[in-house]
Design an enzyme around this catalytic site. Sequence first.
Site, mmCIF file in Angstrom:
data_model
loop_
_atom_site.group_PDB
_atom_site.id
_atom_site.type_symbol
_atom_site.label_atom_id
_atom_site.label_comp_id
_atom_site.label_asym_id
_atom_site.label_seq_id
_atom_site.Cartn_x
_atom_site.Cartn_y
_atom_site.Cartn_z
ATOM 1 N N ASP A 24 14.759 -13.099 14.622
ATOM 2 C CA ASP A 24 13.551 -14.215 14.803
ATOM 3 C C ASP A 24 14.409 -15.391 15.877
ATOM 4 O O ASP A 24 13.509 -15.722 16.342
ATOM 5 C CB ASP A 24 12.635 -15.039 13.318
ATOM 6 C CG ASP A 24 11.379 -16.486 14.428
ATOM 7 O OD1 ASP A 24 10.945 -15.929 15.192
ATOM 8 O OD2 ASP A 24 11.354 -16.964 13.363
ATOM 9 N N ASP A 43 26.233 -16.623 12.715
ATOM 10 C CA ASP A 43 26.236 -17.326 13.485
ATOM 11 C C ASP A 43 26.994 -17.707 14.503
ATOM 12 O O ASP A 43 27.006 -18.605 15.850
ATOM 13 C CB ASP A 43 27.444 -18.756 12.958
ATOM 14 C CG ASP A 43 28.525 -17.853 11.330
ATOM 15 O OD1 ASP A 43 28.864 -16.785 11.678
ATOM 16 O OD2 ASP A 43 29.367 -18.373 10.773
HETATM 17 C C1 IPM Z 1 7.798 -15.489 16.721
HETATM 18 C C2 IPM Z 1 7.147 -16.109 15.576
HETATM 19 C C3 IPM Z 1 6.457 -15.272 14.293
HETATM 20 C C4 IPM Z 1 7.530 -14.765 13.309
HETATM 21 C C5 IPM Z 1 5.909 -16.678 13.478
HETATM 22 C C6 IPM Z 1 4.490 -17.000 14.159
HETATM 23 C C7 IPM Z 1 5.334 -15.945 12.051
HETATM 24 O O1 IPM Z 1 7.888 -17.028 15.147
HETATM 25 O O2 IPM Z 1 6.761 -13.535 16.730
HETATM 26 O O3 IPM Z 1 8.598 -14.877 16.709
HETATM 27 O O4 IPM Z 1 8.744 -15.555 12.768
HETATM 28 O O5 IPM Z 1 7.886 -13.188 13.847
HETATM 29 MG MG MG Z 2 9.881 -16.561 16.529
#
Ligand code: IPM
Ligand code: MG
Length: 361
Positions: A248, A224
């Site tokens: 992500d 965070d």
């Molecule tokens: C990324 C995308 C992917 C993930 C999705 C599309 C599965 O958001 O490459 O960051 O979460 O890894």
């Molecule tokens: Mg992503």
Amino acid sequence: MDYTVCVLPGDGIGPDITDQAVKVLHAVGQKFGHGFTFTEHMIGGGAIDAAGHPLPQETIDACTKADAVLLGAVGGPKWDDVQHKLRPEQGLLGIRKALGLFANLRPAVIYPELAQASYLRPDIVRQGIDLMVLRELTGGIYFGRPQGVRTHEGQRVGINSMVYSEEEIRRIGRMAFEIAGKRRGRLCSVDKANVLDVSRLWREVIAELARDYPQVELSHMYVDNAAMQLVRDPSQFDVIVTGNMFGDILSDEAATITGSIGLLPSASLGQSRPGLFEPVHGSAPDLAGQDAANPLATILSAAMLCTYGLGLETEGRAVEDAVHAVLGRGHRTADLATDRSEIVGCSRMGDLVCDQLLGQG
Ligand code: IPM
Ligand code: MG
């Protein structure tokens, strides 16, 4: 040398942008005397329609045999219905897992020519943004068991599990220290160790590794706080290493503060070849086939393919320099343009980079 590159154009603008990156790799071959052979295979929504699966076996086989994989993008509204059993994203997750690509490198860089595109205040941007998010890609909550939706005491319960073994943490950790050692020597490990057991192990293993890398300065940060620091003062970061889901989220945040997500490449690497190289942005279905997409993130992914995938550092840098030079001369695709007169199409942008690379710019 001769190299085989497996191209997975995917959905939406995927084919438009991978075409340009292939063109640039041909130019690299011409300039530096390499032979590139390209094979093209299906992934994502298009593969669901044509072959009944987002990741056909023959795509996996072709990728495994190649020296590197270049991917466009997957997904689109056509396959977005959550009722669908098969989703384009499963193609992406599946190929990462099948190739053992546990490390995802996502650089976020602000180009001086595009500083005004950033969403941050000019005084923050002036400090510079040049960081790399290293995201663990084949473990954590994306793949941990148990997972699923089941019925428990009369109501539905959704479950995902964040699981990391010490070896999974160690291999991404080692790569993080190595990369930081080649950059500015600062590594920030991001976790949620104040709440999660899995994060406490993560922190412990990363701290143990630090003894082998005395030249790298290690810090730890809760996720965070990291999200906040990224907008408050991104210049404090060099390399950030973190798990799958935190990575992500933070890599999208890092990408978007630069204001030019259309420029950001990524590399996914395993223990050995082949690596997979793809732009950070998505498939932008509304722009597909109109020669309007920005191919530069994919072209810069091709640069990472040279550097990290094939060990061709000079070639990788030459592509990056060519992109800088073209932007420096004021050429922009529509997503980055501040003035209509500078706008070029997707294909023209690819040609400009090739010409620059071959010294005809
Ligand atoms: C990324 C995308 C992917 C993930 C999705 C599309 C599965 O958001 O490459 O960051 O979460 O890894
Ligand atoms: Mg992503």
